[in-house]
Structures are given as C-alpha cells and as structure tokens.
Design a protein around this motif. Structure first.
Motif, mmCIF file in Angstrom:
data_model
loop_
_atom_site.group_PDB
_atom_site.id
_atom_site.type_symbol
_atom_site.label_atom_id
_atom_site.label_comp_id
_atom_site.label_asym_id
_atom_site.label_seq_id
_atom_site.Cartn_x
_atom_site.Cartn_y
_atom_site.Cartn_z
ATOM 1 N N ALA A 319 -21.994 -11.082 2.657
ATOM 2 C CA ALA A 319 -21.861 -12.034 3.854
ATOM 3 C C ALA A 319 -22.751 -11.399 5.163
ATOM 4 O O ALA A 319 -23.371 -11.985 5.688
ATOM 5 N N SER A 320 -22.527 -9.912 5.180
ATOM 6 C CA SER A 320 -23.084 -9.434 6.254
ATOM 7 C C SER A 320 -24.763 -9.528 6.138
ATOM 8 O O SER A 320 -25.478 -9.761 7.237
ATOM 9 N N ALA A 321 -25.219 -9.312 4.991
ATOM 10 C CA ALA A 321 -26.815 -9.656 4.644
ATOM 11 C C ALA A 321 -27.115 -10.955 4.874
ATOM 12 O O ALA A 321 -28.128 -10.990 5.459
ATOM 13 N N ARG A 322 -26.325 -11.997 4.655
ATOM 14 C CA ARG A 322 -26.776 -13.347 4.951
ATOM 15 C C ARG A 322 -26.846 -13.564 6.470
ATOM 16 O O ARG A 322 -28.062 -14.003 6.777
ATOM 17 N N TYR A 323 -26.005 -13.064 7.218
ATOM 18 C CA TYR A 323 -26.036 -13.209 8.686
ATOM 19 C C TYR A 323 -27.159 -12.269 9.135
ATOM 20 O O TYR A 323 -27.715 -12.922 10.071
ATOM 21 N N LEU A 324 -27.310 -11.189 8.556
ATOM 22 C CA LEU A 324 -28.557 -10.470 8.996
ATOM 23 C C LEU A 324 -29.906 -10.919 9.105
ATOM 24 O O LEU A 324 -30.651 -11.153 9.852
ATOM 25 N N GLY A 325 -29.919 -11.677 7.855
ATOM 26 C CA GLY A 325 -31.096 -12.419 7.518
ATOM 27 C C GLY A 325 -31.359 -13.756 8.447
ATOM 28 O O GLY A 325 -32.504 -13.967 8.847
ATOM 29 N N LEU A 326 -30.424 -14.431 8.809
ATOM 30 C CA LEU A 326 -30.347 -15.703 9.359
ATOM 31 C C LEU A 326 -30.752 -15.311 10.938
ATOM 32 O O LEU A 326 -31.573 -15.960 11.683
ATOM 33 N N GLY A 327 -30.068 -14.241 11.554
ATOM 34 C CA GLY A 327 -30.592 -13.540 12.889
ATOM 35 C C GLY A 327 -31.961 -13.025 12.563
ATOM 36 O O GLY A 327 -32.510 -13.513 13.661
ATOM 37 N N LEU A 328 -32.305 -12.447 11.659
ATOM 38 C CA LEU A 328 -33.812 -12.211 11.769
ATOM 39 C C LEU A 328 -34.785 -13.179 11.701
ATOM 40 O O LEU A 328 -35.817 -13.066 12.527
ATOM 41 N N GLY A 329 -34.283 -14.431 11.108
ATOM 42 C CA GLY A 329 -35.320 -15.502 11.250
ATOM 43 C C GLY A 329 -35.288 -15.776 12.598
ATOM 44 O O GLY A 329 -36.535 -16.470 13.064
ATOM 45 N N GLY A 330 -34.319 -15.836 13.434
ATOM 46 C CA GLY A 330 -34.461 -16.377 14.874
ATOM 47 C C GLY A 330 -35.376 -15.305 15.513
ATOM 48 O O GLY A 330 -36.104 -15.920 16.506
ATOM 49 N N VAL A 331 -35.119 -14.039 15.251
ATOM 50 C CA VAL A 331 -35.822 -12.944 16.011
ATOM 51 C C VAL A 331 -37.415 -13.131 15.660
ATOM 52 O O VAL A 331 -38.387 -13.074 16.680
ATOM 53 N N VAL A 332 -37.664 -13.431 14.345
ATOM 54 C CA VAL A 332 -39.118 -13.527 13.991
ATOM 55 C C VAL A 332 -39.590 -14.924 14.679
ATOM 56 O O VAL A 332 -41.094 -14.715 15.046
ATOM 57 N N ASN A 333 -38.788 -15.870 14.618
ATOM 58 C CA ASN A 333 -39.548 -16.937 15.221
ATOM 59 C C ASN A 333 -39.762 -16.941 16.729
ATOM 60 O O ASN A 333 -40.616 -17.465 17.283
ATOM 61 N N VAL A 334 -39.084 -16.165 17.646
ATOM 62 C CA VAL A 334 -39.285 -15.948 18.864
ATOM 63 C C VAL A 334 -40.184 -14.789 19.214
ATOM 64 O O VAL A 334 -41.167 -15.102 19.977
ATOM 65 N N ILE A 335 -40.237 -13.653 18.170
ATOM 66 C CA ILE A 335 -40.979 -12.538 18.838
ATOM 67 C C ILE A 335 -42.500 -12.569 17.917
ATOM 68 O O ILE A 335 -43.516 -12.097 18.205
ATOM 69 N N ASN A 336 -42.272 -13.175 16.596
ATOM 70 C CA ASN A 336 -43.586 -12.830 15.671
ATOM 71 C C ASN A 336 -44.073 -11.733 15.433
ATOM 72 O O ASN A 336 -45.094 -11.481 15.688
ATOM 73 N N PRO A 337 -43.091 -10.570 15.205
ATOM 74 C CA PRO A 337 -43.700 -9.273 15.012
ATOM 75 C C PRO A 337 -44.507 -8.970 13.626
ATOM 76 O O PRO A 337 -44.292 -9.646 12.679
ATOM 77 N N GLU A 338 -45.077 -8.134 13.913
ATOM 78 C CA GLU A 338 -45.860 -7.539 12.487
ATOM 79 C C GLU A 338 -45.018 -6.946 11.633
ATOM 80 O O GLU A 338 -44.908 -6.961 10.303
ATOM 81 N N ARG A 339 -43.713 -6.278 12.231
ATOM 82 C CA ARG A 339 -43.007 -5.541 11.291
ATOM 83 C C ARG A 339 -41.495 -5.322 12.060
ATOM 84 O O ARG A 339 -41.460 -5.464 13.255
ATOM 85 N N VAL A 340 -40.334 -5.547 11.056
ATOM 86 C CA VAL A 340 -39.243 -5.513 11.524
ATOM 87 C C VAL A 340 -38.435 -4.192 10.893
ATOM 88 O O VAL A 340 -38.557 -4.026 9.577
ATOM 89 N N PHE A 341 -38.115 -3.372 11.632
ATOM 90 C CA PHE A 341 -37.435 -2.407 11.291
ATOM 91 C C PHE A 341 -35.887 -2.351 11.203
ATOM 92 O O PHE A 341 -35.320 -2.879 12.289
ATOM 93 N N VAL A 342 -35.113 -2.053 10.309
ATOM 94 C CA VAL A 342 -33.701 -2.146 10.220
ATOM 95 C C VAL A 342 -33.087 -0.890 9.831
ATOM 96 O O VAL A 342 -33.382 -0.230 8.860
ATOM 97 N N GLY A 343 -32.110 -0.320 10.756
ATOM 98 C CA GLY A 343 -31.523 0.957 10.571
ATOM 99 C C GLY A 343 -30.014 0.966 10.755
ATOM 100 O O GLY A 343 -29.516 -0.218 11.051
#
Length: 404
Positions: A319-343
């Motif tokens: 469940a946390s993984a799904r929400y993490l991915g959904l949030g990353l989708g929003g981040v990528v749509n707004v910022i359009n980064p070359e790379r996303v680091f997750v720690g």
C-alpha cells in the motif's frame, strides 16, 4: 535564456572572473582527483601560469593539498593535487522526530567517526543542550586526526527561513519559529548551518554527481522516514521559491478524506507513505510508544516480517509502495526531472515494492517518457541526510559568485 532582474542584480567587478575561475579550479580538483596543474589547465582551457596562481591561492587557504608526484612520459614528474580532507572537518546532525543522528565528516561529506544517535527531545532547549554536549565529545575524541572543525550542519524535517535559519514549521517535531541556529552556535561556539532534510539530501546528490559520467542537473530527492522530505534541483541549483517552501510535495494531498497528517491536514502524501503511516497500516492503529527499556517496533522489523511471509506486513508495504508511486507521478508531472532519488529505511524492501511503485508512477504520469523516469535507490546505510548536513558546511567554498 536568463532574464536580468533590474531591481535585483550583482555587477561583475575586477575580481569576479578570477573568483569564478578559482571556484572552477577547486571544483575540478574535487571532481577529478588526483589532478596535476597541467591537466587542470587543459580542462579549464587556460594558461598553466594563470592556473598555477589559482592553485597557489587554494593551497594558501588550505582548501587543497599537494600529494605524491605522478607519472610523466618525459620531463619533470607532475605534483598531484587533492582536496584537503585531512586538516578540516565538520559535524553533521540529522534531527528526526524519533532520534537525532550525529557524525564527524570530512570536507567531501565522508564519515570520520562512528555515527551516534540520541532520542530527540521535543523541547528545542533540551535538544540544543544534548547536541552541544555530544558535539563537544565528538570533536574532542577526534581532535588528533580530524583537524579543525569548521562548523555544524543541521538538517531538520521542516521548513527553514533562508535568511535567519529559523525553523518555521516542523510538523513531526511540533516546532514553529524555533531559532535553532543561534542557540546551537551559542552553546558550541561554532558556526551553524540549518536546512530542510529533503533539500540537504538533494544537495548531497548534486555533490556526488560531480564525478558521475552523466550527472543529472534536474533531480528530485524523496526521503521517507518519520516524515517525508523532498528536495528539488533545477539546472543544478536547489529550488527554494519565494518563501523557501518550494518542493513541499510531502503535503500534497492524495485524497481529501485520507489519514490525518502531522501538519494538521488530511490525505497528505506524507500521511500515506511515512514510516509511521506504514506501521499504522500494519497495526490498524498508531503504534504505541515502547515501555521504558523496551525497543520500539520499527519499519525494519516490519520489513523483516514481510520477508518471512507475514501477509499483513506485505500488504502494508504494498500500500505504501502504491501511494509512493502515485505521488511520484505528480512530482514527475510538475518537475520533469532526469532522475528521482528515493531514500529512507523503507527502500531496504525495494525488491518487494519497486514494481508497485513503478506501476503507480505510470498510472499518474502524463507521457510514456515521464513514466520511465529513472528512479535511483539510496540506501539508509549511505546516510544521505548526514552527508547533506556535512555539505552545508563545505559547499559554500565551492559556490561561484552570482553575477547579473
């Protein structure tokens, strides 16, 4: 094309180009160690005599040191240059809601001591007193081999005023308008630098990327821990915004009727993916505080249970993984980064979560290219928050002056 603001600008002066070249030289020495004066001149496309003058300044100020001689096909062997990591150090402090971590670091952000931790008192005065005592012990224990301590870098899970370094709001700590920098500086007698933990992690990645074959100039760092910190880098510079709260994606709502967040709102991304959120999902309630002398149940314990086949633990992580991915989708749509680091601690279970995170990202991404954005895992053992804290002390020496 960069626009010159007619109300806010810095004109170039006689020494501006020299200061810029000096910082370029320092950065190249740090990015390509060891390097000779001749190789440095070739990389900078400058005359060797001019580069030698810059190098001498850096030697005089102890930013760099000379090492052994290198090999040469003919003529005199070159003397190799290194960043001075032996005679200088800093203290890195990572404040979290549950515990605070400290280490002594060299100018490249590498550990020079064991990492120690203490429980985090919610009262800032008590925390400063605890930190000051630990910092004095740490510096004294390594006085013979760590060189001069040049300052303290502190990362906090909250918003920080860039001018005063006051912690404006740290929801997981319950802090508002806390003057951490001045209190800790007065207690230790050292300069103190305070920054948001997500931005510090992003700064550490920018620093590490200097030696990469294809460094990313546009990146996002998402740190999942007691809370969630996000740092954004655009064109090689940290994104701050007008009030220094740019990139606070942790409090971007995923659902208006979701769980209550530490900030007081409901449905924030942090309330769905933080360690506390995952543990709460597993137990069906917020985890109770451990009794005195008992070890609290942590996200590491939950991951261990998931690896033994515990269905509830696996479901909580998924469940946390799904929400993490959904949030990353929003981040990528707004910022359009070359790379996303997750720690963060939760990435230790990436083999159980990665495909679900990627599916969530693809579900929200606006284009196939955005859905395929590179995700890089940064393990908790790399201590990115502490590395970022150390770089708060070191990085200003490498920064070029702003012109126009």
């Amino acid at each position: 094309m960069r626009h010159i603001d007619p109300a806010r600008f810095s004109v170039a002066r006689r020494g501006t180009s020299r200061r810029i070249n000096r910082q370029i030289a320092l950065t190249l020495i740090g990015s390509h160690p060891p390097i000779s004066r001749a190789d440095l001149a070739r990389r900078m496309k400058m005359r060797r005599g001019a580069v030698s003058l810059l190098v001498q300044e850096l030697l005089d100020e102890r930013h760099i040191v000379e090492g052994p001689t290198g090999q040469a096909a003919r003529g005199r062997k070159p003397t190799l240059l290194y960043i001075n990591t032996r005679q200088r150090s800093s203290v890195a402090v990572d404040i979290r809601a549950s515990r605070t971590f400290l280490m002594l670091a060299d100018p490249m952000g590498r550990a020079r001591s064991d990492i120690v931790s203490v429980p985090t008192p919610r009262d800032p005065r008590r925390l400063v007193a605890t930190l000051a005592a630990r910092i004095r012990q740490l510096v004294a224990a390594h006085a013979a081999d760590a060189g001069a301590c040049e300052g303290i870098g502190v990362v906090v899970p909250g918003m920080v005023d860039p001018g005063t370094s006051r912690v404006l709001h740290a929801p997981t700590l319950g802090w508002r308008n806390v003057d951490l920098r001045e209190r800790l500086a007065a207690a230790t007698g050292m300069p103190v630098h305070v920054e948001n933990s997500g931005r510090a992690c992003a700064l550490a990645q920018v620093w590490r990327a200097r030696t990469a074959a294809s460094p990313a100039r546009n990146l996002v760092f998402v740190s999942v821990s007691d809370g969630v910190g996000v740092g954004v880098v655009i064109n090689g510079e940290l994104l701050r915004g007008h009030h220094n709260i740019a990139g606070e994606f942790a409090h971007m709502p995923l659902s208006l009727d979701g769980p209550r967040c530490s900030c007081g709102a409901t449905g924030c991304w942090e309330a769905h993916i933080s360690n506390l959120a995952t543990l709460t999902r597993y137990f069906g309630r917020a985890p109770r505080a451990a009794a005195a002398g008992d070890r609290p149940f942590t996200i590491d314990d939950l991951i261990a249970r998931a690896r033994t086949g515990d269905g509830k633990a696996i479901a909580a992580l998924q469940a946390s993984a799904r929400y993490l991915g959904l949030g990353l989708g929003g981040v990528v749509n707004v910022i359009n980064p070359e790379r996303v680091f997750v720690g963060g601690e939760i990435v230790a279970a990436w083999d159980l979560m990665g495909s679900t995170v990627r599916a969530g990202l693809a579900e929200r991404a606006l284009t196939p290219a955005a859905a395929s954005t590179d995700i890089v895992i940064v393990s908790a053992e790399e201590y990115p928050r502490l590395q970022g804290a150390a770089m708060l002390v070191t990085a200003p020496a490498f920064a070029a002056p702003v012109v126009a």
